[in-house]
Design an enzyme around this catalytic site. Structure first.
Site, PDB file in Angstrom:
ATOM      1  N   GLU A 127      73.556 -23.706  73.792  1.00  0.00           N
ATOM      2  CA  GLU A 127      73.839 -23.200  72.627  1.00  0.00           C
ATOM      3  C   GLU A 127      72.963 -21.574  72.477  1.00  0.00           C
ATOM      4  O   GLU A 127      73.629 -20.759  72.352  1.00  0.00           O
ATOM      5  CB  GLU A 127      73.761 -23.887  71.431  1.00  0.00           C
ATOM      6  CG  GLU A 127      74.292 -25.180  71.354  1.00  0.00           C
ATOM      7  CD  GLU A 127      75.888 -25.059  71.112  1.00  0.00           C
ATOM      8  OE1 GLU A 127      76.400 -23.891  71.132  1.00  0.00           O
ATOM      9  OE2 GLU A 127      76.586 -25.993  71.313  1.00  0.00           O
ATOM     10  N   ARG A 169      84.924 -19.038  68.217  1.00  0.00           N
ATOM     11  CA  ARG A 169      83.347 -19.529  68.168  1.00  0.00           C
ATOM     12  C   ARG A 169      83.554 -20.856  66.900  1.00  0.00           C
ATOM     13  O   ARG A 169      84.288 -20.316  66.267  1.00  0.00           O
ATOM     14  CB  ARG A 169      82.369 -18.420  67.860  1.00  0.00           C
ATOM     15  CG  ARG A 169      82.383 -17.513  69.062  1.00  0.00           C
ATOM     16  CD  ARG A 169      82.361 -17.792  70.400  1.00  0.00           C
ATOM     17  NE  ARG A 169      81.441 -18.741  70.635  1.00  0.00           N
ATOM     18  CZ  ARG A 169      81.484 -19.560  71.583  1.00  0.00           C
ATOM     19  NH1 ARG A 169      82.240 -19.703  72.298  1.00  0.00           N
ATOM     20  NH2 ARG A 169      80.597 -20.516  71.686  1.00  0.00           N
ATOM     21  N   ASN A 197      74.513 -17.778  72.926  1.00  0.00           N
ATOM     22  CA  ASN A 197      74.359 -17.043  71.807  1.00  0.00           C
ATOM     23  C   ASN A 197      73.974 -15.667  72.481  1.00  0.00           C
ATOM     24  O   ASN A 197      74.376 -14.456  72.041  1.00  0.00           O
ATOM     25  CB  ASN A 197      73.216 -17.528  70.809  1.00  0.00           C
ATOM     26  CG  ASN A 197      74.375 -18.247  69.708  1.00  0.00           C
ATOM     27  OD1 ASN A 197      75.274 -18.398  69.780  1.00  0.00           O
ATOM     28  ND2 ASN A 197      73.428 -19.003  68.712  1.00  0.00           N
TER      29      ASN A 197
END
Lengths: 116, 142
Positions: B42, B100, B46
């Site tokens: 994650e 997303r 990002n």
């Protein structure tokens, strides 16, 4: 490539079997492939088999939610099968558990779709 | 352990595998290892999508082991986050067009014991994750 994608059309249902890792990188590949299949207009419903998935993160959730929106907006149904504990945790956290139908096996999912 | 790699989506899996290999010396459970890999994925995703907006850039990944505690840091020198409070809200995403889910920060928060984000618009973002392995603590008592 760390994700293997197999698709099969049975009646009006598209079956997508995923094996490996579903992250941002591979989600883009599977999205394109599934969209191409759905664009053919042959299938109304979608079953995603996650039985052989070894890893998934929030990019996978985005992919699943995106397909759910498309299929249900067109009046179709979508379900998942073969969800392991790791995936279940992600579905619980994201609230997807409340909207998605889940079955233990592909044959159960298909019989619910009426294409067993 | 320190790794610097290009902000390319192909490297997301590399980052997860590298961290998993490094922390395996602590003999984590499968569940703990999955949680660590997911949190790293994650943070790195990002950096690639939001920090560098899929343009050129470098991601710095650091991992330190202290006893049974794993400290991770993922840093980019990308665009930074204007509103951290908003970014941390479950289901919030600045890029819905990219499908997303808006769950990245929520997953990180849930999968590790401590989670911090520092970000300066125009300068970059650094995410720090700390996870204590319970399995290791139990094993050392025997």
């Amino acid at each position: 490539m760390s994700l293997h994608i197999a698709t099969e059309v049975r009646g009006d249902t598209l079956i997508v079997r995923l094996e490996g890792e579903l992250d941002h990188h591979t989600a883009e590949l599977v999205r394109q492939q599934v969209e191409t299949e759905l664009d053919k207009g042959v299938t109304d419903h979608l079953v995603i088999n996650l039985e052989r998935m070894s890893f998934m993160d929030s990019s996978g959730l985005g992919f699943i939610l995106g397909r759910y929106k498309r299929v249900t907006a067109a009046g179709g149904r979508m379900s998942l099968c073969g969800v392991n504990d790791q995936l279940m945790k992600l579905f619980e956290l994201s609230g997807l558990l409340k909207i998605l139908r889940m079955y233990q096996t592909e044959s159960q999912a298909l019989s619910e779709m009426g294409v067993a | 352990m320190e790794l610097k790699f290009s902000a390319r989506s192909e490297n997301e899996s590399f980052a997860r595998v590298a961290v998993a290999a490094f922390v395996s010396q602590l003999d984590p459970t499968v569940e703990e290892l999955t949680e660590i890999k997911t949190a790293v994925s994650e943070a790195v995703t990002n950096a690639i999508i939001h920090g560098y907006e899929e343009q050129e850039g470098q991601v710095l990944l650091q991992c330190r082991i202290e006893g049974n505690v794993i400290e991770l840091s993922v840093e980019d020198h990308g665009r930074g986050i204007e509103d951290l409070e908003e970014a941390r809200q479950p289901l919030f995403t600045s890029k819905p067009e990219l499908e997303r889910s808006g769950m990245g920060f929520t997953i990180m928060e849930n999968f590790v014991d401590s989670f911090e984000v520092e970000s300066r618009p125009g300068m970059g973002t650094r995410v720090r994750l700390v996870k204590t392995l319970k399995s290791q603590a139990l094993a050392s008592q025997h």
